[in-house]
Design an enzyme around this catalytic site. Structure first.
Site, short mmCIF file in Angstrom:
data_model
loop_
_atom_site.label_atom_id
_atom_site.label_comp_id
_atom_site.label_asym_id
_atom_site.label_seq_id
_atom_site.Cartn_x
_atom_site.Cartn_y
_atom_site.Cartn_z
CG ASN A 110 -0.21 -0.11 2.51
OD1 ASN A 110 0.55 0.78 2.84
ND2 ASN A 110 -0.40 -1.21 3.23
CG ASP A 120 -6.41 -5.47 6.25
OD1 ASP A 120 -5.84 -5.37 7.36
OD2 ASP A 120 -7.11 -4.58 5.75
CG ASP A 155 -5.74 -7.01 14.06
OD1 ASP A 155 -4.88 -6.33 14.65
OD2 ASP A 155 -6.81 -6.54 13.63
CB ILE A 156 0.29 -6.82 14.50
CG1 ILE A 156 0.77 -7.60 13.27
CG2 ILE A 156 1.42 -6.57 15.48
CD1 ILE A 156 1.70 -6.82 12.35
CE LYS A 205 -10.59 0.04 11.96
NZ LYS A 205 -9.86 0.63 10.83
#
Ligand code: C5P
Length: 420
Positions: A222, A291, A318-319, A349
């Site tokens: 990204n 992701d 998901d760290i 979130k």
């Protein structure tokens, strides 16, 4: 107490009829506890006498770049360093253009170039000058560099026309400046520069993108540049913290005092983070972690034989969630890069990932590219009392300092020994 208390404010006054209001503004800033020094352009002196400001502020007024006597008293670099804040009111179209293009041919423009102080601009001009594409483009340039605009107001103008371009009233300028400063908690007075509010804390930061290999030459990634995460790591050091920075593939350098661990993929980032997570006080997850990753990384370069091809992706760990689920969890701060319904998504979130705080930015505004930009603006949310604080657009360095100041204050409120 006003956010302006004890601030060193350099008030730039430009040549417009609204310059007379600046005298009242100087008075209001002083009433709020600020120390004010005034720089007047030559145009401003056609409207108001320097003596007016000298009498109001108790300080000599600065008017010329090339005046040996004035330079000997307080040179332009000293003046630039003295300022905690630069406020230009009124700012004319001419000054906006010269600041946008980096001119340094008079005292005000030179001080602006030579100072790291945040810049606040209260424009005043004829409505057509304000609406002109050139002025709008100059404002955008300045805004992108972190300057904040206060006004202009709409109404009857000195030229007899009606529209946008009036200088805000001095009290409104003072109040808006104080509000902007309050939310930008990082702006410190000159003798507060070395606040050690994170002294003794170990801060772990992730930054940049991750790369998920497709084959030996291709990957999915990204646009994250890593600038925000690196700015946070540096700001944490300057606030006294010991910092570990887990960085995805970026072309940025970090201070020697930062322990840097370079990784490429999300799984590598997870490994590096988990090695430190049990041994840190704050985890700030700024990285734009991919992701998904490839189910299978091809050992050889994929040939372009077929008209179509399909890649099967599987979810990455998901760290942040893994860190916040630990029994010995640090204070966990997430980032939310949202394109719509920012608050709702960010608060969602916050709950889902069991975070102590989340910093949300809008990434999809065409005229506000967060990725790669040197500026940012955040909305910070935390669970207690639906906590919220906005950090207005500014350089990523300032935004990082403001965020860490909020983190440090919330950290102090956590009961001793509480985990999460
Ligand atoms: O769910 P979303 O990816 O939008 O969450 C963003 C936050 O979660 C960021 O703080 C990001 O660093 C973190 N994250 C993570 N591991 C992932 C994906 C995101 O730690 N796999």
């Amino acid at each position: 107490m006003s956010a302006l208390n004890k601030k060193n404010i350099l008030l730039g006054v430009c040549g417009g009829i609204a310059a007379y209001k600046s005298a009242i503004l100087a008075r209001r800033l002083i009433d709020a506890g600020a120390q004010v020094r005034v720089v007047m352009t030559s145009g401003a002196q056609a409207f108001v006498q320097p003596m007016t400001f000298q009498a109001l502020t108790g300080n000599p007024v600065h008017t010329s770049l090339l005046d040996t006597e004035a330079e000997a008293a307080m040179g332009h670099i000293e003046l630039a360093r003295w300022a905690d804040i630069i406020l230009i009111a009124p700012a004319t179209a001419n000054t906006l253009a010269r600041l946008a293009h980096g001119f340094a041919d008079d005292l005000l423009s030179t001080v602006c170039l030579a100072s790291e102080a945040p810049l606040f601009i209260a424009p005043a001009m004829n409505r057509l000058m304000w609406a002109h594409a050139a002025t709008l483009s100059n404002c955008k340039t300045l805004n992108d560099r972190g300057a904040s605009f206060i006004g202009p107001a709409e109404g009857i103008q000195a030229c007899g026309e009606t529209g946008a371009g009036r200088l805000l009233e001095p009290e409104d300028i003072r109040d808006q400046l104080a509000t902007l400063l309050q939310s930008n908690a990082a702006i410190t007075t000159s003798n507060e520069q070395t606040t050690q509010t994170l002294a003794g804390k170990h801060v772990l930061v992730t930054a940049g993108p991750t790369r998920e290999a497709i084959d030996p030459v291709r990957y999915i990634s990204n646009h994250s540049s890593g600038k925000m995460g690196f700015a946070i790591a540096e700001a944490a050091v300057s606030m006294g913290a010991r910092v570990t920075l887990v960085a995805g593939p970026v072309s940025l350098s970090a201070s020697d005092t930062i322990q840097r661990i370079d990784v490429v993929s999300a799984e590598q980032m997870l490994d590096a983070v988990m090695q430190v997570a049990g041994n840190c006080d704050v985890f700030i997850s700024v990285a734009a972690v991919s992701d998904y990753r490839l189910e299978e990384i091809k050992e050889q370069k994929i040939k372009k034989n077929d008209e179509q091809m399909q890649l099967t992706l599987i979810k990455n760990p998901d760290i942040l969630k893994q860190v916040s689920s630990r029994e010995d969890r640090p204070f966990c701060v997430g980032f939310a890069a949202e394109t719509e319904n920012v608050e709702a998504h960010a608060r969602g979130k916050l709950v889902r990932k069991q975070l102590d705080m989340i910093a949300a930015n809008q990434v999809a505004q065409p005229d506000n590219p967060v990725f790669g930009s040197d500026t940012n603006a955040l909305d910070v949310y935390w669970p207690a009392n639906d906590g919220h604080q906005a950090i207005p657009a500014s350089s990523k360095t300032h935004v990082a300092q403001a965020l860490l100041t909020i983190i440090a204050s919330q950290l102090g409120k956590k009961p001793e020994g509480s985990q999460g």
